[in-house]
Design a protein around this motif. Structure first.
Motif, PDB file in Angstrom:
ATOM      1  N   ASN A  77       5.779   6.184  -6.959  1.00  0.00           N
ATOM      2  CA  ASN A  77       4.590   6.852  -8.056  1.00  0.00           C
ATOM      3  C   ASN A  77       5.324   8.033  -8.524  1.00  0.00           C
ATOM      4  N   ASP A  78       6.576   8.414  -8.139  1.00  0.00           N
ATOM      5  CA  ASP A  78       7.778   9.468  -8.498  1.00  0.00           C
ATOM      6  C   ASP A  78       6.917  10.662  -7.550  1.00  0.00           C
ATOM      7  N   THR A  79       6.399  10.477  -6.574  1.00  0.00           N
ATOM      8  CA  THR A  79       5.823  11.350  -5.458  1.00  0.00           C
ATOM      9  C   THR A  79       6.588  11.504  -4.267  1.00  0.00           C
ATOM     10  N   PRO A  80       7.198  12.566  -3.835  1.00  0.00           N
ATOM     11  CA  PRO A  80       8.222  12.561  -2.676  1.00  0.00           C
ATOM     12  C   PRO A  80       7.178  12.414  -1.440  1.00  0.00           C
ATOM     13  N   VAL A  81       7.371  11.192  -0.482  1.00  0.00           N
ATOM     14  CA  VAL A  81       7.003  11.232   0.577  1.00  0.00           C
ATOM     15  C   VAL A  81       7.884  10.967   1.794  1.00  0.00           C
ATOM     16  N   THR A 102      15.040  10.191   9.049  1.00  0.00           N
ATOM     17  CA  THR A 102      14.021  10.924   7.989  1.00  0.00           C
ATOM     18  C   THR A 102      14.484  10.501   6.733  1.00  0.00           C
ATOM     19  N   TRP A 103      13.869   9.739   5.813  1.00  0.00           N
ATOM     20  CA  TRP A 103      14.063   9.621   4.554  1.00  0.00           C
ATOM     21  C   TRP A 103      12.990  10.215   3.533  1.00  0.00           C
ATOM     22  N   ILE A 104      13.054  10.691   2.446  1.00  0.00           N
ATOM     23  CA  ILE A 104      12.390  11.081   1.501  1.00  0.00           C
ATOM     24  C   ILE A 104      12.288  10.014   0.423  1.00  0.00           C
ATOM     25  N   LEU A 105      11.257   9.488   0.303  1.00  0.00           N
ATOM     26  CA  LEU A 105      10.787   8.167  -0.652  1.00  0.00           C
ATOM     27  C   LEU A 105       9.932   8.672  -1.597  1.00  0.00           C
ATOM     28  N   TYR A 106       9.920   7.880  -2.705  1.00  0.00           N
ATOM     29  CA  TYR A 106       9.319   8.497  -4.070  1.00  0.00           C
ATOM     30  C   TYR A 106       8.265   7.129  -4.696  1.00  0.00           C
ATOM     31  N   ALA A 129       0.844  -1.157  -0.012  1.00  0.00           N
ATOM     32  CA  ALA A 129       0.078  -0.129   0.038  1.00  0.00           C
ATOM     33  C   ALA A 129       0.844   1.480  -0.028  1.00  0.00           C
ATOM     34  N   PHE A 130       2.009   1.318   0.834  1.00  0.00           N
ATOM     35  CA  PHE A 130       2.759   2.366   0.768  1.00  0.00           C
ATOM     36  C   PHE A 130       3.400   2.710  -0.559  1.00  0.00           C
ATOM     37  N   TRP A 131       3.887   1.584  -1.418  1.00  0.00           N
ATOM     38  CA  TRP A 131       4.579   1.855  -2.660  1.00  0.00           C
ATOM     39  C   TRP A 131       3.377   2.002  -3.641  1.00  0.00           C
ATOM     40  N   HIS A 182       9.860  -2.427  -8.570  1.00  0.00           N
ATOM     41  CA  HIS A 182       9.713  -1.074  -8.537  1.00  0.00           C
ATOM     42  C   HIS A 182      11.113  -0.537  -8.863  1.00  0.00           C
ATOM     43  N   ASP A 183      11.376   0.563  -9.566  1.00  0.00           N
ATOM     44  CA  ASP A 183      12.544   0.980 -10.479  1.00  0.00           C
ATOM     45  C   ASP A 183      13.528   1.976  -9.382  1.00  0.00           C
ATOM     46  N   PHE A 184      14.440   1.540  -8.705  1.00  0.00           N
ATOM     47  CA  PHE A 184      15.232   2.489  -7.813  1.00  0.00           C
ATOM     48  C   PHE A 184      16.566   2.830  -8.593  1.00  0.00           C
ATOM     49  N   SER A 185      16.626   2.591  -9.912  1.00  0.00           N
ATOM     50  CA  SER A 185      17.912   2.884 -10.791  1.00  0.00           C
ATOM     51  C   SER A 185      18.435   4.330 -10.620  1.00  0.00           C
ATOM     52  N   SER A 186      17.472   5.463 -10.289  1.00  0.00           N
ATOM     53  CA  SER A 186      17.747   6.777 -10.181  1.00  0.00           C
ATOM     54  C   SER A 186      18.285   7.119  -9.013  1.00  0.00           C
TER      55      SER A 186
END
Length: 926
Positions: free
Chosen positions: A105-109, A99-103, A57-59, A70-74
């Motif tokens: 759907n390319d949306t920062p969370v 604190t991490w900024i995860l993405y 659900a989170f991703w 899920h693509d983490f190549s960037s």
């Protein structure tokens, strides 16, 4: 480390365990139920290896496979360093979230994440991630942005206690120095210099800023760092600490050293560079000669142009014969190319176009054209163009090959148009290169427009949804991927039926150049003929079986009946004391059953076309009238029976009793279909059928003179799913006990044994019409041939160019009608239903006649269309077509007496006569 049990991997375990060991996914079952998103990140693959439902659900994915994909190549190198530091640095505290900024759907969370080292899948190393919280509405986004900036700055950051023990370091520091020992010697060990460490700590302790440049050891070869240390506080304890920032200035130190050396040896270096320049110029000159490229240099400030000898050689001349200035050279360029060359190379504007390129033709000394590829570079100084330097390459040979290939491609395309197959060629990227028209015509109606560059995937997507189901794929995408993959491996064929009923065999053939040839073959007619052959073979086999069984069964019935009759006679004469009334009743019941069996075998023989017929020449109108009179007693009064007999009907030669039996079967079937209410119509008509007969059924009707008998009802009609089985023996749609399933089989067998044909027309919700066609006998005097259309009438049709609107929902019938009327000289507009036809009629006041089917889909059927049109133009004539008895289908609709009604199938001559009659009436009334 022993393998933890399921109970050991709990939320408490996540907070306290130093390292986890996960043997397989089953040991993670307890984590599936936790509300917090938890996943295992594989450091080697840099991808997620496992996650619980909350992680899905989170991703924002719907399956574990999608989560793994899920693509983490960037992710940056800093992020990767940080993750490896968390896994391998024993000083990292896994119980403190970061604190991490995860993405997703390319949306920062922004989230608080705990990361704990874990081993899994036979010793692979990863991190167990747990999202513990997401920032509240009061989250300091500015602080988070600064922290993110620092994280990716590339600066080496560390925090030491004033005693020299390492407290924290960022991924860059870990990458450079590795993990610490956790002692007061950490700072001295890092720089391998105890005195420097003491000076640094002392300065910081005195609130001074320490700055130095030094070579530092680490996991990489020694580099020069600029070190700056400040005094700060540990946010966890409040104690004073040394905060050290390091920048790698190795390149800067090297440049300073080189600059110093350069200044010391400037004269020597100038000499060396001059020599190197001379060698470079020689190499360039030799390279230009070897490449056979011409070189030119135009100076916009001085107006001079340098032209190399090779430029003259390309034109077959020399500088002693001609001076290649601008005007002279432009005059040699092909007139069609001159303006383009002048705009590209003669005008320096716009200056943004520093690179120029063009292909053009220039005249050789001997008169032929030379193809050149010109490349030039614009030199800009202080924002102004000063020079343009270019090369001229002779590409005549390449252009000759290109022209040959273009012509070869044209020949292939022209040849492909003549093939009976749809053919297309796709390049290695599966993009369309060429196709013939038949290939485009065979595409689904909702498919993409075929043009060069269209991807093969786009073509498959238009029909993938329907084909994937029939081929057993879980999804259209799976079918598309399989087909794209197989197209590159080996020839493979796919058969599918399009929405219009056309059956296509699509074949993909890989080529040696990694391209794909796609072939489309329409096998509709072939498959139809196969089905017809199979049906004919099946019916022939059943007929032979039925005939043989009926023949032997009749013999058995004859023996049984004869013996029963003898037994009855014997009892009456030899046993006077026996109760003959009771015995006779038993024997009569047995004889009745035998007669019923005889009737059954008679039907079976009729179906098998082996019944004993006694054909005689009869008047069909009279025979049908007699049958209709005594059949009225079996029809309830709520069903209306109408007869429409053509006067002077041609005589036919048939077995009268079998004809009446066939009519009885059709009438009873019609009665049962209407369930007590409706209209039953029996109609006769003379028909002359020729090659142009407007019939699109798979079974052809040979040309000749026929008498048609139609039995039509207004029942619910026959479903298209079963209409092909109605003549099969023992097939019935009636309830059990209400039919043998041999009625229509007997009718078909009788008609075909009599040399005729039977057709059925049915519209669900409107009714059914059975038509029997019998060969007409030579007229004895009263019947006359249908007169052909007079030549004068044909000429008037051709000259008038009357405009006819056709409304017909069957494309095959529409096509034949349109071709017939167009060949007679009429302008024709077509519509697939009454609603569309009315729109054409409203927008075009020049329509002279409407030819319409009676039963069509949509709001307006034939009679309704006539009423709507005549509200606009009361004088407009109508011709109605139907597969049903004409009086049964239009009765009660209030149509005009002069309206012509034609029954399908209709031949060309009656159709054109009807059109001419309506147009004459329109002209007379107008």
């Amino acid at each position: 480390m022993p393998r933890p049990s399921g109970g050991e991997i709990s939320r408490r375990g996540l907070n306290s365990m130093r390292r986890l060991n996960v043997a397989d996914i089953s040991s993670l079952s307890i984590l599936e139920t936790l509300a917090a998103p938890i996943w295992i990140f594989d450091l080697d693959q840099h991808a997620i290896w496992w996650g619980n439902a909350a992680a899905l659900a989170f991703w924002n994915v719907d399956s574990l496979d999608a989560l793994k994909a899920h693509d983490f190549s960037s992710d940056s190198a800093t992020t990767r360093q940080r993750l490896r530091q968390m896994a391998y640095d024993p000083r990292m505290k896994s119980d403190e979230p970061e604190t991490w900024i995860l993405y997703p759907n390319d949306t920062p969370v922004t989230a608080l994440v705990k990361l704990q080292p874990v081993t899994f899948a036979q010793g692979r190393v990863g991190l167990l991630a747990e999202v513990t919280n997401r920032p509240s509405a009061g989250f300091d986004i500015q602080t988070a942005r600064i922290a993110e900036t620092i994280r990716y700055s590339g600066v080496i950051l560390s925090m030491f206690s004033l005693s020299g023990r390492l407290i924290a370091q960022n991924p860059e520091a870990f990458e450079c120095y590795g993990a610490s020992q956790g002692t007061d010697d950490d700072l001295a060990s890092r720089f391998d210099n105890r005195d420097l460490a003491q000076d640094l700590l002392q300065s910081v302790n005195q609130s001074s800023v320490f700055s130095a440049e030094l070579e530092v050891p680490g996991n990489t070869p020694k580099r020069t760092h600029h070190i700056k240390a400040h005094r700060g506080r540990d946010p966890a304890t409040g104690e004073f600490v040394a905060v050290i920032a390091e920048s790698d200035i190795s390149d800067l130190v090297r440049l300073r050293r080189e600059l110093s050396d350069l200044n010391m040896n400037l004269e020597q270096r100038v000499l060396e560079r001059s020599e190197a320049l001379r060698i470079s110029e020689e190499r360039f000159s030799l390279a230009m000669r070897g490449a056979k490229d011409g070189l030119w240099d135009r100076n916009f400030e001085t107006g001079t142009t340098y032209v190399s000898p090779r430029c003259y050689e390309i034109l077959g001349t020399g500088p002693n014969e001609i001076l290649l200035d601008t005007e002279t050279y432009l005059a040699l360029i092909h007139p069609e190319d001159r303006a383009r060359v002048e705009a590209t190379f003669m005008d320096p504007e716009p200056v943004e176009r520093t690179v120029r390129e063009a292909e053009y033709r220039v005249r050789h000394k001997d008169g032929h054209w030379v193809d050149l590829l010109e490349r030039a570079f614009l030199v800009i100084r202080d924002g102004k163009p000063v020079r343009m330097v270019g090369t001229s390459i002779d590409i005549s040979e390449r252009k000759r090959h290109e022209r040959k290939m273009t012509r070869l491609m044209e020949i292939l395309v022209e040849g492909g148009q003549a093939l009976p197959l749809g053919i297309a060629f796709y390049d290695p990227d599966l993009k369309l290169v060429m196709n013939n028209q038949l290939y485009a015509d065979m595409q689904p109606q909702d498919g993409p427009v075929l043009e060069r560059g269209t991807h093969f995937r786009e073509i498959l997507e238009s029909s993938a949804k329907d084909i994937a189901k029939t081929k057993g794929y879980n999804s259209p995408q799976a079918y598309i991927n399989d087909r794209l993959q197989s197209a590159r491996i080996a020839p493979h064929s796919w058969t599918h039926e399009q929405a219009n009923g056309r059956i296509i065999v699509a074949t993909e053939i890989p080529t040696s150049g990694n391209g794909v040839i796609s072939l489309f073959e329409d096998v509709t007619q072939e498959r139809t003929q196969q089905k017809q052959l199979q049906q004919a073979q099946k019916m022939e086999a059943i007929g032979q079986l039925t005939g043989g069984v009926a023949h032997d069964f009749n013999n058995l019935l004859a023996v049984i009946m004869g013996n029963l009759e003898l037994l009855q006679n014997e009892i009456e004469t030899q046993l006077p004391d026996v109760n003959t009334e009771e015995t006779n009743a038993l024997i009569d019941a047995a004889l009745a059953s035998v007669k019923h069996g005889a009737d059954l075998t008679s039907n079976m023989l009729a179906y098998a076309r082996k019944a004993r017929l006694k054909p005689v020449v009869i008047d069909l109108n009279k025979a049908i009238s007699e049958t209709e009179r005594w059949m009225r007693r079996t029809i309830v009064s709520t069903i209306q029976i109408e007869t429409v007999f053509q006067g002077g009907v041609w005589p036919v030669q048939v077995d009268q009793s079998s004809l009446q039996s066939a009519l009885v079967n059709l009438i009873l079937n019609a009665r049962d279909a209407m369930e007590g209410s409706g209209r039953l119509t029996i109609e006769t008509a003379n028909l002359r059928i020729d090659e142009s007969y407007l019939d699109t059924r798979s079974e052809t009707i040979p040309p000749g003179r026929y008498v048609m008998v139609a039995v039509s009802d207004t029942g619910p009609g026959i479903s298209p799913d079963v209409i092909g089985q109605i003549y099969d023996p023992f097939f019935s749609t009636k309830e059990v006990g209400k039919g043998t399933g041999l009625g229509l089989s007997m009718v078909e067998g009788f008609v075909k044994q009599s040399g005729g044909m039977i057709r059925v027309y049915s519209e669900p919700g409107s009714g059914t019409s059975f038509k029997l066609f019998f060969n007409a006998q030579a007229p004895t005097g009263g019947a006359s041939k249908q007169p052909p259309i007079p030549q004068q009438a044909m000429k008037s049709a051709l000259n008038a160019r009357a405009h006819i609107l056709i409304a017909e929902d069957q494309p095959e019938v529409m096509d034949v009608l349109k071709k017939t009327l167009a060949s007679a000289g009429y302008n024709v507009t077509t519509a697939g239903n009454g609603d569309t036809a009315f729109e054409h009629f409203e927008s075009d006041p020049g329509i002279d006649l409407v030819l319409t089917d009676i039963v069509m889909p949509g709001r307006l059927q034939g009679p309704g269309l006539a009423k709507e049109c005549r509200q606009i133009r009361p004088e407009i004539p109508f011709i109605f077509l139907s597969g049903y008895a004409s009086e049964a289908t239009v009765h009660g609709n209030g149509l005009r007496p002069e309206d012509i009604r034609l029954m399908k199938p209709v031949s060309r001559t009656p159709l054109l006569q009807a059109v001419e009659s309506c147009l004459k009436l329109l002209k007379r009334n107008g």
